[in-house]
Write an enzyme that holds these catalytic residues in place. Sequence first.
Site, PDB file in Angstrom:
ATOM      1  N   HIS A 125       0.696  -0.925   0.312  1.00  0.00           N
ATOM      2  CA  HIS A 125      -0.128   0.111  -0.226  1.00  0.00           C
ATOM      3  C   HIS A 125       1.020   1.501   0.310  1.00  0.00           C
ATOM      4  O   HIS A 125       1.719   0.940   0.612  1.00  0.00           O
ATOM      5  CB  HIS A 125      -0.876   0.338   1.290  1.00  0.00           C
ATOM      6  CG  HIS A 125      -1.664   0.563   1.134  1.00  0.00           C
ATOM      7  ND1 HIS A 125      -1.621   2.004   1.453  1.00  0.00           N
ATOM      8  CD2 HIS A 125      -3.008   0.681   1.119  1.00  0.00           C
ATOM      9  CE1 HIS A 125      -2.922   2.759   1.799  1.00  0.00           C
ATOM     10  NE2 HIS A 125      -3.582   2.137   1.361  1.00  0.00           N
ATOM     11  N   ASP A 202       1.771  -5.065   8.217  1.00  0.00           N
ATOM     12  CA  ASP A 202       0.777  -4.157   8.444  1.00  0.00           C
ATOM     13  C   ASP A 202       0.376  -4.820   7.949  1.00  0.00           C
ATOM     14  O   ASP A 202      -0.581  -5.236   7.081  1.00  0.00           O
ATOM     15  CB  ASP A 202       1.133  -3.293   6.729  1.00  0.00           C
ATOM     16  CG  ASP A 202       0.305  -2.472   5.900  1.00  0.00           C
ATOM     17  OD1 ASP A 202      -0.983  -2.530   7.440  1.00  0.00           O
ATOM     18  OD2 ASP A 202       0.061  -1.997   5.266  1.00  0.00           O
ATOM     19  N   GLN A 205      -4.776  -5.183   6.616  1.00  0.00           N
ATOM     20  CA  GLN A 205      -5.998  -5.628   5.710  1.00  0.00           C
ATOM     21  C   GLN A 205      -6.202  -7.395   6.540  1.00  0.00           C
ATOM     22  O   GLN A 205      -7.238  -7.803   5.992  1.00  0.00           O
ATOM     23  CB  GLN A 205      -5.947  -6.323   4.322  1.00  0.00           C
ATOM     24  CG  GLN A 205      -6.199  -6.320   3.687  1.00  0.00           C
ATOM     25  CD  GLN A 205      -8.133  -4.938   2.998  1.00  0.00           C
ATOM     26  OE1 GLN A 205      -8.794  -5.447   3.484  1.00  0.00           O
ATOM     27  NE2 GLN A 205      -7.256  -3.982   3.347  1.00  0.00           N
ATOM     28  N   LYS A 228     -11.177  -0.992   9.828  1.00  0.00           N
ATOM     29  CA  LYS A 228     -10.908  -2.543   8.776  1.00  0.00           C
ATOM     30  C   LYS A 228     -12.078  -3.633   9.454  1.00  0.00           C
ATOM     31  O   LYS A 228     -12.044  -4.026   9.085  1.00  0.00           O
ATOM     32  CB  LYS A 228      -9.739  -2.270   7.901  1.00  0.00           C
ATOM     33  CG  LYS A 228      -9.466  -0.887   7.248  1.00  0.00           C
ATOM     34  CD  LYS A 228      -8.107  -1.953   6.051  1.00  0.00           C
ATOM     35  CE  LYS A 228      -8.508  -0.717   5.279  1.00  0.00           C
ATOM     36  NZ  LYS A 228      -6.982  -0.435   4.382  1.00  0.00           N
ATOM     37  N   CYS A 366      -4.814   2.387  -3.722  1.00  0.00           N
ATOM     38  CA  CYS A 366      -3.615   2.998  -3.306  1.00  0.00           C
ATOM     39  C   CYS A 366      -1.502   1.918  -3.465  1.00  0.00           C
ATOM     40  O   CYS A 366      -1.103   1.648  -2.532  1.00  0.00           O
ATOM     41  CB  CYS A 366      -3.090   3.333  -1.661  1.00  0.00           C
ATOM     42  SG  CYS A 366      -5.125   3.946  -1.855  1.00  0.00           S
TER      43      CYS A 366
END
Length: 408
Positions: A125, A202, A205, A228, A366
């Site tokens: 991202h 990260d 997600q 999210k 992104c």
Amino acid sequence: MVQSSLDIQTIRKDFPILNRKVNGKPLVYLDNAATSQTPQQVIDAIVEYYHGYNANIHRGVHTLSQEATDAYEAARHKIQHHFSIAKSHEVILTSGTTHSINLVANGFSSFLKKGDEILVSAMEHHSNIVPWQMLCERTGGVLKVIPMNQNGELIMEEYHALLSEKTKLVFCNHVSNALGTINPIEEIIEAAHKVGAAVLIDGAQAAAHIKPDLQALDVDFYTVSAHKMCGPTGVGILYGKEEWLKKLPPYQGGGEMIEEVTFEKTTYADLPHKFEAGTPNICGGIAFGAALDYMNSIGFEAIAQYEDELIRYATDELLKIDGLRIYGTAAQKTSVISFNIEGIHPYDIGTILDKLGIAVRTGHHCAQPIMDFYQIPGTVRASFSFYNTKEEVDVLVEGVKRSKNMLA
Ligand SMILES: *Cc1c(COP(=O)(O)O)cnc(C)c1O
């Protein structure tokens, strides 16, 4: 057939927004990778806060302030336990993943020397690329990219070949928001540690679909955004190992993060407050805790199993459409289907789907380097949550067929 232990119709009643109509049609919300919807239980936590005990935390002696502080710190403990984090002060509450990554990237300015290397995956991202580029510009560090194959899987032999004693940091997402790939983070972390590099994963997600055990992973940093995973926007966490958080300099100066201030010198507060300058998103933090309670009451195993059935069904049905290509066909993937139809711009498909009440995302998500890799301007992305149904997949497939007939 999608068969599940979850009672989806009962679950859907928890989400008031799912009753909405869009352009006269029942909303089919398939943009969960951008942000998830909010159950009544979380909305109630927000309302209760503003109705009952809105006050600033950690400062007041008065009752409301104490109640707000207790609720905020209780949420930190929920987050700690959910992610299997050893110490509650290793949970830094931030405004979300982007903030968390910038905090670490900024801190590494004081460690990185000219020629030191940072590895990032090819499917990041933008929020996981730009801060490292800025860090390298400040320090003379070198950014290197772990390549991926046509299926959207990292080429692990190349990763291992890139690692050396020059590698100081490795950054990778747990799940790609553009392709849905679940990356082999265990292997990434273990190999990086062998050369003495730190790893930031990260998890923005991943966290809605997978409940990671951060201690077992032995990861140095992990980031999450509440919005999210059924929580509100503007709040998230940076998990950091205590030893790293002690070494990193503070990111922002202000109230709450200091121990003692004089004009000559300021000493910083202990963790986690050193990284939590100013009044935080108090209500958001409390609501994040409520979102974790909600998702755990459904259960992450049941969620993963159901979403897996749903995405398999959607993949099979979409692939029956002539000229449709799915980008991201990794063996390990979750919840995201990125696709195009030959000769049609993704934006045009997205516009027609919206007329039919179907919310998808179109564009580069992104993650422009991924689009460059496939030499496409973007994709249509349908992303699923546990409250989506097989019937909604059917509506999507019909909608895509209709768009194709109108545009081809
Ligand atoms: C959404 C997302 C981000 C950015 O999260 P913010 O909440 O906008 O800070 C970063 N990485 C991935 C993989 C994402 O899906």
